[in-house]
Scaffold this active site. Structure first.
Site, PDB file in Angstrom:
ATOM      1  N   GLY A   1      -7.829 -14.109 -15.921  1.00 24.98           N
ATOM      2  CA  GLY A   1      -8.709 -14.699 -15.684  1.00 24.98           C
ATOM      3  C   GLY A   1      -8.048 -13.737 -14.709  1.00 24.98           C
TER       4      GLY A   1
ATOM      5  N   ARG B   1     -13.449  -8.947 -18.470  1.00 22.29           N
ATOM      6  CA  ARG B   1     -13.784  -7.940 -17.725  1.00 22.29           C
ATOM      7  C   ARG B   1     -13.458  -7.148 -17.088  1.00 22.29           C
ATOM      8  NH1 ARG B   1     -15.408  -9.588 -12.037  1.00 22.29           N
ATOM      9  NH2 ARG B   1     -14.211 -12.309 -11.927  1.00 22.29           N
TER      10      ARG B   1
ATOM     11  N   ASP C   1      -9.681 -10.810 -24.174  1.00 22.91           N
ATOM     12  CA  ASP C   1      -9.966 -12.066 -24.591  1.00 22.91           C
ATOM     13  C   ASP C   1      -8.612 -12.558 -24.815  1.00 22.91           C
ATOM     14  OD1 ASP C   1     -11.631 -14.305 -25.059  1.00 22.91           O
ATOM     15  OD2 ASP C   1     -12.814 -12.875 -26.129  1.00 22.91           O
TER      16      ASP C   1
ATOM     17  N   TYR D   1     -17.394 -28.319 -18.388  1.00 20.03           N
ATOM     18  CA  TYR D   1     -16.123 -28.413 -17.450  1.00 20.03           C
ATOM     19  C   TYR D   1     -15.548 -29.407 -17.466  1.00 20.03           C
ATOM     20  CZ  TYR D   1     -13.840 -26.262 -12.966  1.00 20.03           C
ATOM     21  OH  TYR D   1     -13.215 -26.066 -12.919  1.00 20.03           O
TER      22      TYR D   1
HETATM   23  P1  NAD Z   1     -12.760 -17.141 -11.435  1.00 15.83           P
HETATM   24  O1  NAD Z   1     -14.601 -17.918 -12.085  1.00 15.83           O
HETATM   25  O2  NAD Z   1     -13.968 -16.043 -10.113  1.00 15.83           O
HETATM   26  O3  NAD Z   1     -12.412 -16.216 -12.335  1.00 15.83           O
HETATM   27  C1  NAD Z   1     -12.514 -16.989 -14.313  1.00 15.83           C
HETATM   28  C2  NAD Z   1     -12.704 -15.497 -14.615  1.00 15.83           C
HETATM   29  O4  NAD Z   1     -11.415 -15.750 -16.199  1.00 15.83           O
HETATM   30  C3  NAD Z   1     -13.418 -13.931 -14.589  1.00 15.83           C
HETATM   31  O5  NAD Z   1     -12.711 -13.378 -14.255  1.00 15.83           O
HETATM   32  C4  NAD Z   1     -13.424 -14.123 -15.711  1.00 15.83           C
HETATM   33  O6  NAD Z   1     -14.054 -13.016 -15.842  1.00 15.83           O
HETATM   34  C5  NAD Z   1     -12.338 -14.267 -16.647  1.00 15.83           C
HETATM   35  N1  NAD Z   1     -12.610 -14.863 -17.885  1.00 15.83           N
HETATM   36  C6  NAD Z   1     -13.836 -15.203 -18.392  1.00 15.83           C
HETATM   37  N2  NAD Z   1     -13.690 -15.870 -19.431  1.00 15.83           N
HETATM   38  C7  NAD Z   1     -12.471 -15.085 -20.406  1.00 15.83           C
HETATM   39  C8  NAD Z   1     -11.689 -14.095 -21.848  1.00 15.83           C
HETATM   40  N3  NAD Z   1     -12.257 -15.324 -22.429  1.00 15.83           N
HETATM   41  N4  NAD Z   1     -10.589 -14.347 -21.180  1.00 15.83           N
HETATM   42  C9  NAD Z   1      -9.915 -14.185 -20.330  1.00 15.83           C
HETATM   43  N5  NAD Z   1     -10.684 -13.791 -18.831  1.00 15.83           N
HETATM   44  C10 NAD Z   1     -12.249 -14.686 -19.316  1.00 15.83           C
HETATM   45  O7  NAD Z   1     -12.832 -18.915 -11.429  1.00 15.83           O
HETATM   46  P2  NAD Z   1     -11.148 -19.647 -10.528  1.00 15.83           P
HETATM   47  O8  NAD Z   1     -12.750 -19.890  -9.470  1.00 15.83           O
HETATM   48  O9  NAD Z   1     -10.234 -17.683 -10.747  1.00 15.83           O
HETATM   49  O10 NAD Z   1     -10.734 -19.736 -11.374  1.00 15.83           O
HETATM   50  C11 NAD Z   1      -9.602 -20.240 -12.410  1.00 15.83           C
HETATM   51  C12 NAD Z   1      -9.316 -21.296 -12.546  1.00 15.83           C
HETATM   52  O11 NAD Z   1      -9.126 -22.066 -11.568  1.00 15.83           O
HETATM   53  C13 NAD Z   1     -10.307 -22.025 -13.788  1.00 15.83           C
HETATM   54  O12 NAD Z   1      -9.289 -22.728 -15.024  1.00 15.83           O
HETATM   55  C14 NAD Z   1     -10.508 -22.883 -12.840  1.00 15.83           C
HETATM   56  O13 NAD Z   1     -11.208 -24.086 -13.809  1.00 15.83           O
HETATM   57  C15 NAD Z   1      -9.815 -23.568 -12.020  1.00 15.83           C
HETATM   58  N6  NAD Z   1     -10.243 -23.937 -10.539  1.00 15.83           N
HETATM   59  C16 NAD Z   1     -10.804 -23.053  -9.748  1.00 15.83           C
HETATM   60  C17 NAD Z   1     -11.204 -24.084  -8.770  1.00 15.83           C
HETATM   61  C18 NAD Z   1     -11.793 -22.871  -7.490  1.00 15.83           C
HETATM   62  O14 NAD Z   1     -12.765 -23.980  -6.567  1.00 15.83           O
HETATM   63  N7  NAD Z   1     -11.732 -21.631  -7.284  1.00 15.83           N
HETATM   64  C19 NAD Z   1     -11.131 -24.997  -8.083  1.00 15.83           C
HETATM   65  C20 NAD Z   1     -10.628 -25.852  -9.435  1.00 15.83           C
HETATM   66  C21 NAD Z   1     -10.268 -25.678 -10.696  1.00 15.83           C
HETATM   67  N1  SER Z   2     -14.507 -25.349  -7.964  1.00 14.93           N
HETATM   68  C1  SER Z   2     -14.371 -26.364  -9.280  1.00 14.93           C
HETATM   69  C2  SER Z   2     -15.589 -26.002  -9.341  1.00 14.93           C
HETATM   70  O1  SER Z   2     -16.966 -26.184  -8.561  1.00 14.93           O
HETATM   71  C3  SER Z   2     -14.377 -27.293  -9.079  1.00 14.93           C
HETATM   72  O2  SER Z   2     -13.255 -27.583  -9.975  1.00 14.93           O
HETATM   73  O3  SER Z   2     -16.216 -25.312 -11.273  1.00 14.93           O
END
Ligand code: NAD
Ligand code: SER
Length: 320
Positions: free
Chosen positions: A8, A36, A54, A143
């Site tokens: 990711g 992607r 993936d 989620y």
């Molecule tokens: P994001 O949606 O920006 O990025 C996720 C990436 O995963 C995307 O680039 C997508 O193309 C890729 N992806 C989706 N399905 C996939 C698959 N089957 N195989 C490989 N790649 C795949 O998310 P993020 O904000 O970077 O979050 C990353 C992690 O952190 C996640 O577990 C999310 O739950 C966690 N998180 C994020 C936040 C936040 O505010 N951004 C907060 C709490 C937790």
């Molecule tokens: N920023 C994330 C969401 O809103 C929290 O895990 O889904």
């Protein structure tokens, strides 16, 4: 932590984490992967090795591990809260199916694994202010269900198979390098882009909806520090609460007006995301992380705002 595989990697966190890891360990040491292809100019593609992958396909993961020989996986691939409510089955398959494949590869290859959890791992029955480290976790979004189950799965792989799993419950993350991926806290990023471009923003959450937030630099540093911490000190190894500050849309609009006096905000509440936000903590207690490895955020709401505006505002042209 010397050779890393990131899943990711083209997302909001990965775009910044990969750059920091490459600065620290050298570009060739960090294999960025994502479902992607992010484009040739994207920094995770342009700055070092990249592979489309993936995470739900164990065979693809195994091939990437054999080719790159990482000692640590930062597993970031997931579907976020709002996207997950639109397609709960897909969220289940990616968030839990993908994690299971990563853990199996880690077990076979003796790899350490970082997996983010979230404030979404709590639910409406959880004490909301403050939310303790150990408390009721009955989330109502798919989620959130995948986040609690993911914490437990990581605990299981650690206790049962000795995999060095570690994780943090991130709050909403604010950054400017990559767009947020479809979550309930996305408003706190969108508001900056809208303020700079148009001087106004229509928020999908109500004015007084308070959630924990953090600037991305702190989140990336927290993940790297956790993976370098003494494992024997990590009593809550897969699920440390961490936070930096709390924001409401109305409150952040007030801080923005200190820089953009004419900035205005109005509200067009999305009932799905509002219900999710209303089930999440207003303020989590991160004292366990502070004690375990000295966690401490550096950015406040005001210094984050200054940094975001500095990055997003066009440079002032003072003429020849
Ligand atoms: P994001 O949606 O920006 O990025 C996720 C990436 O995963 C995307 O680039 C997508 O193309 C890729 N992806 C989706 N399905 C996939 C698959 N089957 N195989 C490989 N790649 C795949 O998310 P993020 O904000 O970077 O979050 C990353 C992690 O952190 C996640 O577990 C999310 O739950 C966690 N998180 C994020 C936040 C936040 O505010 N951004 C907060 C709490 C937790
Ligand atoms: N920023 C994330 C969401 O809103 C929290 O895990 O889904």
């Amino acid at each position: 932590m010397k050779r890393i595989l990131v899943t990711g990697a083209a997302g909001q966190i990965g775009t910044e984490l990969v750059l920091r890891l490459r600065e620290e360990l050298g570009a060739e040491a960090v294999l960025a992967t994502d479902l992607r292809f992010p484009g040739e100019d994207h920094p995770v593609f342009a700055g070092g090795p990249f592979r489309t992958l993936d995470c739900t396909r164990g065979e693809e993961l195994g091939l990437a591990v054999t080719a790159h020989r990482p000692d640590t996986v930062f597993h970031l691939a997931a579907l976020l809260s709002a996207v997950g409510e639109r397609d709960p089955l897909a969220a289940y398959r990616v968030n839990l199916g993908g994690l299971m494949e990563v853990l199996e590869v880690a077990r076979a290859g003796k790899l350490a694994v970082f997996t983010p959890s979230s404030i979404a791992a709590f639910g409406p029955d959880t004490p909301r202010d403050p939310t303790p480290q150990d408390t009721i976790q009955r989330p109502t979004s798919m989620y959130g269900v995948t986040k609690v189950a993911g914490e437990l799965l990581c605990d299981y792989y650690h206790h049962r198979f000795g995999v060095d799993t570690r994780g943090l419950r991130f709050p909403g993350l604010i950054s400017h390098s990559a767009p947020p991926g479809g979550g309930t806290t996305d408003w706190a990023v969108e508001i900056f882009h809208a303020a700079v471009a148009e001087g106004r923003y229509t928020c999908f959450l109500g004015a007084d909806t308070q959630l924990d937030m953090m600037y991305m630099d702190d989140a990336v540093r927290a993940a790297m520090e956790l993976m370098e911490a003494d494992g024997s000190a990590l009593r809550h190894r897969n699920a440390y609460n961490i936070t930096a500050f709390q924001l409401t849309p109305g409150g952040l609009a007030g801080i923005l007006r200190e820089h953009i006096p004419d900035f205005s905000i109005d509200y067009d509440v999305d009932p799905v995301r509002q219900a999710i936000a209303d089930s999440w903590p207003r303020r989590i207690d991160d004292s366990a992380a502070r004690e375990a490895w000295g966690w401490s955020p550096r950015f406040t709401a005001r210094s984050m705002t200054e940094t975001m505006l500095h990055a997003l505002r066009p440079p002032v042209n003072h003429g020849p």
